[in-house]
Design an enzyme around this catalytic site. Structure first.
Site, PDB file in Angstrom:
ATOM      1  N   GLU A   1     -23.604 -87.186  44.186  1.00  0.00           N
ATOM      2  CA  GLU A   1     -23.533 -87.501  45.620  1.00  0.00           C
ATOM      3  C   GLU A   1     -24.628 -86.820  46.460  1.00  0.00           C
ATOM      4  O   GLU A   1     -24.350 -86.243  47.512  1.00  0.00           O
ATOM      5  CB  GLU A   1     -22.141 -87.133  46.166  1.00  0.00           C
ATOM      6  CG  GLU A   1     -21.018 -87.870  45.448  1.00  0.00           C
ATOM      7  CD  GLU A   1     -19.619 -87.424  45.877  1.00  0.00           C
ATOM      8  OE1 GLU A   1     -19.503 -86.615  46.812  1.00  0.00           O
ATOM      9  OE2 GLU A   1     -18.653 -87.875  45.254  1.00  0.00           O
TER      10      GLU A   1
ATOM     11  N   GLU B   1     -15.789 -93.385  37.951  1.00  0.00           N
ATOM     12  CA  GLU B   1     -14.609 -92.811  38.623  1.00  0.00           C
ATOM     13  C   GLU B   1     -13.735 -93.910  39.227  1.00  0.00           C
ATOM     14  O   GLU B   1     -13.216 -93.768  40.334  1.00  0.00           O
ATOM     15  CB  GLU B   1     -15.025 -91.841  39.740  1.00  0.00           C
ATOM     16  CG  GLU B   1     -15.888 -90.695  39.299  1.00  0.00           C
ATOM     17  CD  GLU B   1     -16.161 -89.671  40.411  1.00  0.00           C
ATOM     18  OE1 GLU B   1     -15.493 -89.702  41.458  1.00  0.00           O
ATOM     19  OE2 GLU B   1     -17.058 -88.833  40.203  1.00  0.00           O
TER      20      GLU B   1
HETATM   21  O1  G3I Z   1      -4.837 -76.647  42.334  1.00  0.00           O
HETATM   22  C1  G3I Z   1      -4.668 -76.326  43.725  1.00  0.00           C
HETATM   23  C2  G3I Z   1      -3.225 -75.944  44.001  1.00  0.00           C
HETATM   24  O2  G3I Z   1      -2.933 -74.769  43.305  1.00  0.00           O
HETATM   25  C3  G3I Z   1      -3.043 -75.763  45.510  1.00  0.00           C
HETATM   26  O3  G3I Z   1      -1.703 -75.525  45.794  1.00  0.00           O
HETATM   27  C4  G3I Z   1      -3.492 -77.013  46.252  1.00  0.00           C
HETATM   28  C5  G3I Z   1      -3.412 -76.832  47.752  1.00  0.00           C
HETATM   29  O4  G3I Z   1      -4.278 -77.695  48.437  1.00  0.00           O
HETATM   30  O5  G3I Z   1      -4.844 -77.281  45.918  1.00  0.00           O
HETATM   31  C6  G3I Z   1      -5.029 -77.540  44.535  1.00  0.00           C
HETATM   32  O6  G3I Z   1      -6.392 -77.799  44.299  1.00  0.00           O
HETATM   33  C7  G3I Z   1      -6.827 -79.070  44.726  1.00  0.00           C
HETATM   34  C8  G3I Z   1      -7.399 -79.809  43.520  1.00  0.00           C
HETATM   35  O7  G3I Z   1      -7.971 -81.030  43.940  1.00  0.00           O
HETATM   36  C9  G3I Z   1      -6.340 -80.106  42.447  1.00  0.00           C
HETATM   37  O8  G3I Z   1      -5.440 -81.077  42.902  1.00  0.00           O
HETATM   38  C10 G3I Z   1      -7.919 -78.869  45.762  1.00  0.00           C
HETATM   39  O9  G3I Z   1      -7.348 -78.302  46.941  1.00  0.00           O
HETATM   40  C11 G3I Z   1      -8.571 -80.183  46.093  1.00  0.00           C
HETATM   41  O10 G3I Z   1      -9.698 -79.957  46.926  1.00  0.00           O
HETATM   42  C12 G3I Z   1      -9.060 -80.845  44.820  1.00  0.00           C
HETATM   43  O11 G3I Z   1      -9.557 -82.096  45.181  1.00  0.00           O
HETATM   44  C13 G3I Z   1     -10.402 -82.714  44.235  1.00  0.00           C
HETATM   45  C14 G3I Z   1     -11.676 -83.151  44.967  1.00  0.00           C
HETATM   46  O12 G3I Z   1     -12.499 -83.915  44.110  1.00  0.00           O
HETATM   47  C15 G3I Z   1     -12.502 -81.944  45.429  1.00  0.00           C
HETATM   48  O13 G3I Z   1     -12.986 -81.219  44.349  1.00  0.00           O
HETATM   49  C16 G3I Z   1      -9.672 -83.913  43.648  1.00  0.00           C
HETATM   50  O14 G3I Z   1      -8.598 -83.472  42.817  1.00  0.00           O
HETATM   51  C17 G3I Z   1     -10.645 -84.751  42.806  1.00  0.00           C
HETATM   52  O15 G3I Z   1     -10.015 -85.941  42.398  1.00  0.00           O
HETATM   53  C18 G3I Z   1     -11.869 -85.106  43.662  1.00  0.00           C
HETATM   54  O16 G3I Z   1     -12.764 -85.810  42.849  1.00  0.00           O
HETATM   55  C19 G3I Z   1     -13.947 -86.338  43.481  1.00  0.00           C
HETATM   56  C20 G3I Z   1     -15.081 -86.189  42.491  1.00  0.00           C
HETATM   57  O17 G3I Z   1     -15.219 -84.839  42.099  1.00  0.00           O
HETATM   58  C21 G3I Z   1     -16.392 -86.719  43.074  1.00  0.00           C
HETATM   59  N1  G3I Z   1     -16.223 -88.100  43.522  1.00  0.00           N
HETATM   60  C22 G3I Z   1     -15.121 -88.315  44.463  1.00  0.00           C
HETATM   61  C23 G3I Z   1     -13.811 -87.823  43.848  1.00  0.00           C
HETATM   62  C24 G3I Z   1     -12.636 -88.099  44.775  1.00  0.00           C
HETATM   63  O18 G3I Z   1     -12.751 -87.361  45.970  1.00  0.00           O
END
Ligand code: G3I
Length: 368
Positions: A173, A280
């Site tokens: 990105e 994705e």
């Molecule tokens: O694991 C913690 C948990 O312990 C906590 O209680 C909770 C509170 O918010 O957060 C949890 O972590 C989250 C994690 O996902 C696991 O679910 C993070 O806050 C959250 O920011 C994270 O989001 C991920 C996001 O990327 C940011 O990294 C999404 O799962 C993931 O699907 C998403 O993936 C992205 C790709 O990397 C790039 N392309 C777009 C795609 C979708 O946004």
């Protein structure tokens, strides 16, 4: 700042080598999973077997918790897919809570699972402007220090999984919706060349790994997809070790691409000698009216269309979804609304979208 870099074991100006950190877990080096090994574990009738017969990798992003604790999740992903992508386990923020420390526990869990089930691993992601550790974004590192941090990060992570992670999203990105290079700490430190540098560093750490640039909204016509094409073309022209481009394909039923545009955008990239992959895919249904059955039927048509375009595009080597069961998807957290964007429902029953992929794969011999 220097104390952080000391704990990271980097070499400072003047050739002073500082002590290296030790990873908190260890992983034996094993050979890369071959296509033949993956095929041998495909169950007849599975998506994995059907894709293998078409010469296509079929993958899904996975999370660590259910890979450890949910036996149905384990059984479905290993029987239906030939590849897994690390949804969050290989992001810089996940790997490094403190300066100089790397914790590979989550990533090792996924890589070990893949090895046990003869699956490939698609590594996501080395360089991104998001999901960085707080210590990295909060501190004001000098450009020279950031260069060392990037070298250290890519070398450490790709080096650890050398021969085990077969494809990497090296840069994720980097282009914004106006077709311009985004600001990021990496760009501030290295200039626009940070992208080429990241690919070179990844190639040095594992020369056999296939290296990808990946982004969203590349399926549409416009300044963003054109800018990505130009970026990638210039990398190829400069001899940068890039092997392919990933179309993320986070789709919504109320905003769908034209299939001819999608295919043209793929083909101009493959004409550069690159692979393309769908990296994705999910299809959000919350934004349209209709019964659940109607939404799932429309969703299935979109999955089928995308698989057809990939199968019809020589050089499209994989279709990966962002998760595989509606029980684990990023979308409800992101939008605040429930959704059902994937191939299996929350009880792991295959949805119409799954059947649509199977139908396209069954027809692949007529299309190629
Ligand atoms: O694991 C913690 C948990 O312990 C906590 O209680 C909770 C509170 O918010 O957060 C949890 O972590 C989250 C994690 O996902 C696991 O679910 C993070 O806050 C959250 O920011 C994270 O989001 C991920 C996001 O990327 C940011 O990294 C999404 O799962 C993931 O699907 C998403 O993936 C992205 C790709 O990397 C790039 N392309 C777009 C795609 C979708 O946004």
């Amino acid at each position: 700042m220097i104390k952080h870099l000391v704990s990271m074991g980097v070499t400072l100006a003047g050739g002073l080598v500082l002590a290296a950190c030790s990873p908190q877990t260890s992983l034996p080096v094993v050979p890369t999973v071959t296509a033949a090994a993956a095929a041998s574990q495909a169950e007849p009738g599975s998506l994995r077997a059907a894709a293998e017969a078409c010469g296509l990798v079929i993958g899904a992003a996975v999370r660590t918790d259910p890979i450890l604790n949910d036996s149905q999740y384990q059984a479905v992903v290993s029987s239906e897919f030939s590849s897994i992508t690390t949804e969050n386990a290989l992001k810089f923020r996940t790997l490094s809570a403190q300066p100089g420390e790397y914790n590979f526990q989550d990533a090792d869990t996924i890589v070990n699972f893949a090895r046990e089930h003869g699956m490939r691993v698609h590594g996501h992601t080395l360089v991104w402007h998001k999901s960085l550790p707080d210590w990295l974004t909060a501190e004001s590192f000098t450009p020279d220090e950031l260069v060392l941090l990037l070298e250290r990060h890519i070398g450490t992570v790709v080096g650890r999984y050398r021969g085990q992670v077969s494809t990497w999203d090296v840069v994720n990105e980097a282009i914004d919706s106006e077709g311009k290079l985004r600001e990021s700490i990496w760009r501030q430190a290295l200039g626009d060349d940070y992208i080429a540098q990241a690919f070179r560093l990844a190639h040095d750490a594992d020369p056999a790994a296939q290296l990808f640039y990946t982004d969203y909204d590349m399926e549409f016509a416009g300044v963003k997809s054109d800018a990505i094409y130009e970026l990638v073309r210039s990398l190829v022209e400069a001899g940068v070790p890039i092997n392919g481009v990933g179309f993320q394909l986070h789709l919504r039923l109320d905003h769908l691409p034209d299939m001819d545009v999608m295919q043209a955008n793929m083909q101009r990239l493959t004409a550069l000698g690159l692979q393309v992959q769908i990296t994705e895919m999910d299809v959000r249904v919350q934004d349209v009216n209709g019964t659940p059955a109607e939404k799932l039927s429309r969703q299935a048509a979109v999955y089928g269309d995308m698989m057809r375009v990939c199968l019809q595009t020589s050089g499209c080597s994989a279709v990966n979804t962002w998760g595989f069961t509606d029980a684990y998807t990023w979308i409800p957290d992101y939008t605040g609304k429930p959704d059902m964007p994937l191939l299996f429902d929350t009880a792991y029953t295959p949805k119409p979208a799954y059947t649509a992929l199977q139908a396209q794969l069954a027809a692949c011999h007529n299309q190629n």
